[in-house]
Motif scaffolding. Structure first.
Motif, PDB file in Angstrom:
ATOM      1  N   ASP A 203       0.841  -1.196   0.000  1.00 20.22           N
ATOM      2  CA  ASP A 203       0.000   0.000   0.000  1.00 20.22           C
ATOM      3  C   ASP A 203       0.878   1.248   0.000  1.00 20.22           C
ATOM      4  O   ASP A 203       2.065   1.191   0.306  1.00 20.22           O
ATOM      5  CB  ASP A 203      -0.981  -0.018   1.185  1.00 20.22           C
ATOM      6  N   ILE A 204       0.288   2.381  -0.370  1.00 16.99           N
ATOM      7  CA  ILE A 204       1.081   3.593  -0.549  1.00 16.99           C
ATOM      8  C   ILE A 204       1.591   4.175   0.770  1.00 16.99           C
ATOM      9  O   ILE A 204       2.538   4.952   0.755  1.00 16.99           O
ATOM     10  CB  ILE A 204       0.337   4.663  -1.379  1.00 16.99           C
ATOM     11  N   LEU A 205       0.995   3.790   1.886  1.00 17.88           N
ATOM     12  CA  LEU A 205       1.522   4.252   3.172  1.00 17.88           C
ATOM     13  C   LEU A 205       2.798   3.492   3.531  1.00 17.88           C
ATOM     14  O   LEU A 205       3.805   4.088   3.907  1.00 17.88           O
ATOM     15  CB  LEU A 205       0.472   4.101   4.274  1.00 17.88           C
ATOM     16  N   ASP A 206       2.762   2.180   3.411  1.00 20.95           N
ATOM     17  CA  ASP A 206       3.931   1.359   3.747  1.00 20.95           C
ATOM     18  C   ASP A 206       5.079   1.535   2.764  1.00 20.95           C
ATOM     19  O   ASP A 206       6.238   1.364   3.122  1.00 20.95           O
ATOM     20  CB  ASP A 206       3.550  -0.119   3.825  1.00 20.95           C
ATOM     21  N   SER A 207       4.769   1.875   1.524  1.00 19.07           N
ATOM     22  CA  SER A 207       5.822   2.011   0.513  1.00 19.07           C
ATOM     23  C   SER A 207       6.522   3.364   0.562  1.00 19.07           C
ATOM     24  O   SER A 207       7.492   3.578  -0.154  1.00 19.07           O
ATOM     25  CB  SER A 207       5.256   1.775  -0.880  1.00 19.07           C
ATOM     26  N   GLY A 208       6.036   4.280   1.382  1.00 19.22           N
ATOM     27  CA  GLY A 208       6.695   5.580   1.525  1.00 19.22           C
ATOM     28  C   GLY A 208       6.294   6.611   0.493  1.00 19.22           C
ATOM     29  O   GLY A 208       6.956   7.633   0.344  1.00 19.22           O
ATOM     30  N   VAL A 209       5.207   6.386  -0.219  1.00 18.98           N
ATOM     31  CA  VAL A 209       4.756   7.332  -1.248  1.00 18.98           C
ATOM     32  C   VAL A 209       4.160   8.594  -0.620  1.00 18.98           C
ATOM     33  O   VAL A 209       4.334   9.689  -1.136  1.00 18.98           O
ATOM     34  CB  VAL A 209       3.729   6.662  -2.189  1.00 18.98           C
ATOM     35  N   ILE A 210       3.478   8.463   0.505  1.00 17.60           N
ATOM     36  CA  ILE A 210       2.830   9.605   1.152  1.00 17.60           C
ATOM     37  C   ILE A 210       3.827  10.339   2.040  1.00 17.60           C
ATOM     38  O   ILE A 210       4.422   9.756   2.943  1.00 17.60           O
ATOM     39  CB  ILE A 210       1.617   9.152   1.995  1.00 17.60           C
ATOM     40  N   ALA A 211       4.021  11.626   1.784  1.00 19.00           N
ATOM     41  CA  ALA A 211       4.930  12.447   2.583  1.00 19.00           C
ATOM     42  C   ALA A 211       4.174  13.225   3.656  1.00 19.00           C
ATOM     43  O   ALA A 211       4.689  13.465   4.743  1.00 19.00           O
ATOM     44  CB  ALA A 211       5.705  13.409   1.688  1.00 19.00           C
ATOM     45  N   GLY A 212       2.948  13.652   3.345  1.00 13.27           N
ATOM     46  CA  GLY A 212       2.177  14.440   4.306  1.00 13.27           C
ATOM     47  C   GLY A 212       0.740  14.568   3.862  1.00 13.27           C
ATOM     48  O   GLY A 212       0.393  14.252   2.724  1.00 13.27           O
ATOM     49  N   LEU A 213      -0.104  14.996   4.790  1.00 13.04           N
ATOM     50  CA  LEU A 213      -1.500  15.207   4.455  1.00 13.04           C
ATOM     51  C   LEU A 213      -2.129  16.252   5.372  1.00 13.04           C
ATOM     52  O   LEU A 213      -1.613  16.549   6.443  1.00 13.04           O
ATOM     53  CB  LEU A 213      -2.295  13.909   4.488  1.00 13.04           C
ATOM     54  N   GLU A 214      -3.233  16.782   4.884  1.00 14.82           N
ATOM     55  CA  GLU A 214      -4.011  17.773   5.627  1.00 14.82           C
ATOM     56  C   GLU A 214      -5.482  17.474   5.356  1.00 14.82           C
ATOM     57  O   GLU A 214      -5.898  17.378   4.205  1.00 14.82           O
ATOM     58  CB  GLU A 214      -3.652  19.170   5.139  1.00 14.82           C
ATOM     59  N   VAL A 215      -6.243  17.305   6.428  1.00 19.46           N
ATOM     60  CA  VAL A 215      -7.664  16.995   6.311  1.00 19.46           C
ATOM     61  C   VAL A 215      -8.450  18.099   6.990  1.00 19.46           C
ATOM     62  O   VAL A 215      -8.287  18.335   8.181  1.00 19.46           O
ATOM     63  CB  VAL A 215      -7.988  15.630   6.975  1.00 19.46           C
TER      64      VAL A 215
END
Length: 119
Positions: free
Chosen positions: A32-44
């Motif tokens: 998944d994209i969380l475990d693979s390090g694709v996501i750097a940051g987010l804002e909700v």
């Protein structure tokens, strides 16, 4: 923006977004994209989701070949999962804060409105 770290204590309204992001597969690693390090940051926030991906869109190695295809698929999957379904506005950025995927519900329609006779 909150920097993504797997063991971070996340506010409740972030948890549903993170759970949904876990369902998106990274075509390169197969995880998944969380475990693979694709996501750097987010804002909700209320009706807006902003996600920063861990790449530079103008770097030569990211605009050619398999990397470009993988990031394009990830961006599309993010927008498909969240735009109009959970958020009116979805923005995806690279590490230099360049928008690489944008969805804005300018007319204020919801997905229910689009599937009915109201529009």
């Amino acid at each position: 923006m909150k920097v993504y770290m797997p063991n971070r204590e996340w506010p409740e309204h972030y948890k549903s977004v993170l759970n949904e992001l876990r369902k998106i597969t990274d075509p390169v690693t197969g995880g998944d994209i969380l475990d693979s390090g694709v996501i750097a940051g987010l804002e909700v926030k209320d009706d807006t989701l902003k996600i920063w991906l861990n790449f530079e869109s103008h770097a030569e190695y990211n605009i050619t070949g398999a990397s470009a295809i993988a990031y394009s698929k990830i961006i599309g999957d993010i927008i498909e999962r969240f735009a109009l379904v959970k958020f009116d506005n979805v923005y995806v950025y690279d590490l230099k804060n360049n928008p690489v995927g944008v969805f804005e519900n300018k007319k204020g329609y919801t997905i229910e409105d689009l599937s009915s006779e109201k529009v």
